[in-house]
Design a protein around this motif. Structure first.
Motif, PDB file in Angstrom:
ATOM      1  N   GLY A 119       0.816  -1.197   0.000  1.00  0.00           N
ATOM      2  CA  GLY A 119       0.000   0.000   0.000  1.00  0.00           C
ATOM      3  C   GLY A 119       0.852   1.250   0.000  1.00  0.00           C
ATOM      4  N   PRO A 120       0.227   2.413   0.027  1.00  0.00           N
ATOM      5  CA  PRO A 120       0.958   3.685   0.036  1.00  0.00           C
ATOM      6  C   PRO A 120       1.671   3.904   1.359  1.00  0.00           C
ATOM      7  CG  PRO A 120      -1.384   4.065   0.314  1.00  0.00           C
ATOM      8  CD  PRO A 120      -1.235   2.603   0.021  1.00  0.00           C
ATOM      9  N   VAL A 121       2.755   4.674   1.285  1.00  0.00           N
ATOM     10  CA  VAL A 121       3.577   4.956   2.460  1.00  0.00           C
ATOM     11  C   VAL A 121       3.623   6.464   2.687  1.00  0.00           C
ATOM     12  CG1 VAL A 121       5.883   4.769   3.462  1.00  0.00           C
ATOM     13  CG2 VAL A 121       4.963   2.894   2.071  1.00  0.00           C
ATOM     14  N   GLU A 122       3.477   6.861   3.938  1.00  0.00           N
ATOM     15  CA  GLU A 122       3.549   8.276   4.305  1.00  0.00           C
ATOM     16  C   GLU A 122       4.584   8.480   5.405  1.00  0.00           C
ATOM     17  OE1 GLU A 122      -0.289   9.628   5.479  1.00  0.00           O
ATOM     18  OE2 GLU A 122      -1.104   9.640   3.430  1.00  0.00           O
ATOM     19  N   GLN A 123       5.179   9.667   5.427  1.00  0.00           N
ATOM     20  CA  GLN A 123       6.112  10.026   6.483  1.00  0.00           C
ATOM     21  C   GLN A 123       5.341  10.556   7.691  1.00  0.00           C
ATOM     22  OE1 GLN A 123       9.263  12.676   5.395  1.00  0.00           O
ATOM     23  NE2 GLN A 123       9.711  11.629   3.464  1.00  0.00           N
ATOM     24  N   ALA A 124       5.789  10.185   8.876  1.00  0.00           N
ATOM     25  CA  ALA A 124       5.220  10.744  10.103  1.00  0.00           C
ATOM     26  C   ALA A 124       5.794  12.143  10.318  1.00  0.00           C
ATOM     27  CB  ALA A 124       5.551   9.851  11.293  1.00  0.00           C
ATOM     28  N   PRO A 125       5.132  12.987  11.105  1.00  0.00           N
ATOM     29  CA  PRO A 125       5.698  14.303  11.418  1.00  0.00           C
ATOM     30  C   PRO A 125       7.071  14.172  12.069  1.00  0.00           C
ATOM     31  CG  PRO A 125       3.398  14.175  12.089  1.00  0.00           C
ATOM     32  CD  PRO A 125       3.802  12.788  11.704  1.00  0.00           C
ATOM     33  N   ALA A 126       7.900  15.202  11.917  1.00  0.00           N
ATOM     34  CA  ALA A 126       9.270  15.167  12.429  1.00  0.00           C
ATOM     35  C   ALA A 126       9.315  14.902  13.930  1.00  0.00           C
ATOM     36  CB  ALA A 126       9.976  16.481  12.106  1.00  0.00           C
ATOM     37  N   GLU A 127       8.373  15.495  14.671  1.00  0.00           N
ATOM     38  CA  GLU A 127       8.377  15.299  16.124  1.00  0.00           C
ATOM     39  C   GLU A 127       8.151  13.834  16.483  1.00  0.00           C
ATOM     40  OE1 GLU A 127       6.273  17.310  14.487  1.00  0.00           O
ATOM     41  OE2 GLU A 127       7.300  19.246  14.800  1.00  0.00           O
ATOM     42  N   GLU A 128       7.269  13.181  15.744  1.00  0.00           N
ATOM     43  CA  GLU A 128       6.991  11.775  16.002  1.00  0.00           C
ATOM     44  C   GLU A 128       8.180  10.906  15.607  1.00  0.00           C
ATOM     45  OE1 GLU A 128       3.530   8.440  15.042  1.00  0.00           O
ATOM     46  OE2 GLU A 128       3.335  10.491  14.279  1.00  0.00           O
ATOM     47  N   SER A 129       8.852  11.262  14.521  1.00  0.00           N
ATOM     48  CA  SER A 129      10.029  10.510  14.097  1.00  0.00           C
ATOM     49  C   SER A 129      11.128  10.586  15.145  1.00  0.00           C
ATOM     50  CB  SER A 129      10.541  11.050  12.761  1.00  0.00           C
ATOM     51  OG  SER A 129       9.603  10.824  11.724  1.00  0.00           O
ATOM     52  N   GLN A 130      11.356  11.792  15.699  1.00  0.00           N
ATOM     53  CA  GLN A 130      12.384  11.927  16.732  1.00  0.00           C
ATOM     54  C   GLN A 130      11.999  11.181  18.006  1.00  0.00           C
ATOM     55  OE1 GLN A 130      15.523  13.492  16.153  1.00  0.00           O
ATOM     56  NE2 GLN A 130      14.606  13.169  14.133  1.00  0.00           N
ATOM     57  N   ALA A 131      10.733  11.208  18.359  1.00  0.00           N
ATOM     58  CA  ALA A 131      10.275  10.466  19.544  1.00  0.00           C
ATOM     59  C   ALA A 131      10.479   8.968  19.345  1.00  0.00           C
ATOM     60  CB  ALA A 131       8.808  10.779  19.818  1.00  0.00           C
ATOM     61  N   ASP A 132      10.246   8.482  18.121  1.00  0.00           N
ATOM     62  CA  ASP A 132      10.471   7.072  17.817  1.00  0.00           C
ATOM     63  C   ASP A 132      11.937   6.717  18.018  1.00  0.00           C
ATOM     64  OD1 ASP A 132       9.872   4.421  16.233  1.00  0.00           O
ATOM     65  OD2 ASP A 132      11.534   5.365  15.164  1.00  0.00           O
ATOM     66  N   LEU A 133      12.833   7.557  17.532  1.00  0.00           N
ATOM     67  CA  LEU A 133      14.265   7.292  17.667  1.00  0.00           C
ATOM     68  C   LEU A 133      14.688   7.267  19.125  1.00  0.00           C
ATOM     69  CD1 LEU A 133      17.117   6.964  16.551  1.00  0.00           C
ATOM     70  CD2 LEU A 133      17.233   9.456  16.314  1.00  0.00           C
ATOM     71  N   HIS A 134      14.230   8.237  19.896  1.00  0.00           N
ATOM     72  CA  HIS A 134      14.689   8.358  21.278  1.00  0.00           C
ATOM     73  C   HIS A 134      14.014   7.371  22.217  1.00  0.00           C
ATOM     74  CE1 HIS A 134      15.846  12.537  19.770  1.00  0.00           C
ATOM     75  NE2 HIS A 134      16.957  11.825  19.897  1.00  0.00           N
ATOM     76  N   GLU A 179      18.084  14.748  12.296  1.00  0.00           N
ATOM     77  CA  GLU A 179      17.038  15.319  11.449  1.00  0.00           C
ATOM     78  C   GLU A 179      16.615  14.393  10.315  1.00  0.00           C
ATOM     79  OE1 GLU A 179      18.156  19.172  10.102  1.00  0.00           O
ATOM     80  OE2 GLU A 179      18.243  20.043  12.120  1.00  0.00           O
ATOM     81  N   SER A 180      17.518  13.559   9.837  1.00  0.00           N
ATOM     82  CA  SER A 180      17.180  12.690   8.711  1.00  0.00           C
ATOM     83  C   SER A 180      16.386  11.453   9.122  1.00  0.00           C
ATOM     84  CB  SER A 180      18.460  12.247   7.993  1.00  0.00           C
ATOM     85  OG  SER A 180      19.304  11.522   8.887  1.00  0.00           O
ATOM     86  N   TRP A 181      16.339  11.165  10.434  1.00  0.00           N
ATOM     87  CA  TRP A 181      15.628   9.971  10.891  1.00  0.00           C
ATOM     88  C   TRP A 181      14.131  10.155  10.666  1.00  0.00           C
ATOM     89  CZ3 TRP A 181      17.233   5.287  11.907  1.00  0.00           C
ATOM     90  CH2 TRP A 181      16.352   4.392  12.530  1.00  0.00           C
TER      91      TRP A 181
END
Length: 221
Positions: A119-134, A179-181
């Motif tokens: 299916g289609p893929v979307e990027q999560a907001p930057a804040e959510e991406s950083q929270a996922d990493l941390h 930032e790239s995560w």
């Protein structure tokens, strides 16, 4: 003497009974939406001792339509989709930017099961991406800080130096931003559940997204 690949392949079995149990699967009792069944099957794979059940194959295509595939880790699954993460500048990140559509495949051999999604893929907001990493381990943060994923590497010594610097920063700054995560979500149009059978009467149940929810149909094995 070298290894005879074909001889080795002929010596192997699929779903050997000493390591695999093939449970019955009645598709008439499957829930109306795939997420509930996926969650159930995932929990059963964990309970059965499946090694790394959260790893999955991610297939993408480049700007020319040429396919690519690799193993990644599932970061979550909910009504928004099945989530995974990578650097936006990585090979898969740039492919998803050019063609934001992908496929996932899980394989749990201890139960003879597969789950396939696309299916289609979307990027999560930057804040959510950083929270996922941390929310992940220090090792994961250090790897993300090392960066340059999919770039050409001059030598292993260069990697060691960059990694050591990244580890030092990750331990010193556990909230260091990368930032790239990027966290991605695949929102499936189709989800297929495959249950293996010892007599090769495999059960395949496919869910398809419709305007009203999900339709279900059986497929020939």
């Amino acid at each position: 003497m070298g290894t005879d690949l074909h001889e080795l392949l002929r010596s192997l079995r699929v779903w050997a009974p000493e390591v695999t149990e093939l449970p019955a699967f009645d598709p008439s009792e499957a829930p109306g939406a795939p997420l509930e069944l996926f969650t159930r099957w995932f929990a059963e794979a964990v309970a059965a001792g499946q090694t790394e059940p959260h790893t999955m194959s991610l297939a993408t295509a480049d700007a020319d339509g040429l396919p690519d595939v690799r193993i990644v880790t599932l970061h979550g699954a909910d009504a928004g989709g099945w989530a995974f993460a990578t650097h936006a500048h990585s090979r898969k990140g740039t492919q998803l930017d050019a063609r934001p559509y992908a496929a996932l495949a899980f394989y749990w051999p201890v139960l003879g099961r597969q789950v396939r999604l696309r299916g289609p893929v979307e990027q999560a907001p930057a804040e959510e991406s950083q929270a996922d990493l941390h929310a992940r381990s220090t090792a994961a943060l250090a790897a993300a800080l090392t960066g340059r994923q999919s770039g050409v590497l001059g030598s292993l010594e260069e990697l060691v130096r960059a990694s050591e610097a990244a580890w030092e920063r990750a331990e010193r700054e556990p909230d260091a931003p990368v930032e790239s995560w990027t966290l991605y979500r695949l929102r499936p149009d189709e989800v297929e559940f495959f249950q293996g059978d010892e007599r090769r009467r495999h059960v395949r149940l496919r869910y398809r997204r419709t305007g009203e929810g999900w339709s279900r149909e059986l497929l020939w094995p």
